[in-house]
Design an enzyme around this catalytic site. Sequence first.
Site, short mmCIF file in Angstrom:
data_model
loop_
_atom_site.label_atom_id
_atom_site.label_comp_id
_atom_site.label_asym_id
_atom_site.label_seq_id
_atom_site.Cartn_x
_atom_site.Cartn_y
_atom_site.Cartn_z
N HIS A 34 0.83 -1.20 0.00
CA HIS A 34 0.00 0.00 0.00
C HIS A 34 0.87 1.26 0.00
CE1 HIS A 34 1.10 -0.41 4.20
NE2 HIS A 34 0.71 0.84 4.42
N ASP A 47 0.58 4.94 2.04
CA ASP A 47 -0.14 5.43 3.21
C ASP A 47 -1.24 6.43 2.86
OD1 ASP A 47 1.26 3.90 5.08
OD2 ASP A 47 2.87 5.38 5.22
N HIS A 97 4.92 0.07 0.29
CA HIS A 97 5.61 -0.76 1.27
C HIS A 97 4.68 -1.83 1.82
CE1 HIS A 97 3.68 2.38 3.70
NE2 HIS A 97 3.74 1.56 4.74
N ARG A 129 4.88 6.42 14.43
CA ARG A 129 5.04 6.97 13.08
C ARG A 129 4.59 8.42 13.04
NH1 ARG A 129 1.57 4.49 8.35
NH2 ARG A 129 0.44 6.48 8.31
#
Length: 293
Positions: free
Chosen positions: A120, A122, A269, A284
Amino acid sequence: MQGSLRGNAGPRIRQAADEGAPYETLTVDKLTPIIGAEIGGIDLGKLGNRQQDELHRALAENLVIFFRDQRITPDQHLAFGRLFGNLHVHPAAPHEAGHPELMIIHADKDSPRANGEGWHTDVSCDVEPPMGSILYIKQCPPRGGDTLFASMYAAYDALSDRMKTYLEGMTAVHDGEQVYRGLYVNYGVADKPSYPRAEHPVIRTHPVTGRKALYVNRGFTRHLVGVPRDESEGILRYLYEHMENPLFQCRFRWRENSIAFWDNRCVQHRAMWDYWPHTRSGNRVTVAGDKPY
C-alpha cells in the site's frame, strides 16, 4: 532507467545510477541501485542546516532512507517530520495522548492484526495524501518483522509503451471506508461517520524530481474511472502483480532504535508479520502532502 526488455535481450530493468556530488555531512550506503539507502554519521536529534539539505537530497535520490541507533524523544520525532512539511493526522489510527500526529504502531501476541501487512501507499484515500512517513521502531522481535519497499518509478518505467499510453490521463478511486471501518476496534478507537475518498491519477508526477510513478495500490484503490468494471479489475490486477516484482524492491531488517523514512509519492511498502508471538512497537510521524497530478 529504461523501459521493459523482453526475452534474452537483457534484464527487465536497467539502472544507470548517477552518483552525483559526494555528500559532505553524512554517509549514504545504497541497499540496491534502484531503491533504499542507509544513512550514517548523523544524529536526528541534533541536525545542522547542511545535514537537513543533504537529507532532502538523499530522500529524493533513494526514495526511502534508513537510520540506525537513533534515540530521539517524541518531540524530536515530531520536529524532524516538520523539517519536511506540515504534519498529517491519520483519519483512523490510534495516537499517543496529547499528540494526534504521533501514530501508534504496535503488534504483539494478542493483536488481531498488524499495521501494513499488504502492499500500500499510506492514506492514499486522502484528497491530499501524505508526502512521507517516518517510522521509529523502539521494540523489535528477535527475528522477522522486516519491511519491504518498492519503487513506483521503476514499476512505471518497466511498463510497455503501449501500457503507458493506455494509462496516461486515467484516474482511479481510492477509498478508506473498506480499509478503516472497524480496523482499530482492538485499541478502543470508535469508528467515524465516514472516511476519506478521492480520485487520483494512475500515473502521478513527483513534484520534486519530475519523474513519473504508478499511483494505484491494493490497499486503497477501488476501480479505474471511465472504463467497464471488468476491464478495471483486469488492468489493476496486472498492475498490482507487476509492481510487486522483487526487481523493484529493497528489504529492511529492523533493529531497536531504527528509523525508516519513505516517500509515499513514489514508494509502496509492506510490513511482514512473521514474528508472532513477539512484539514490534514504535511510532510513526507522517508528513502532509499535496494533491497528486
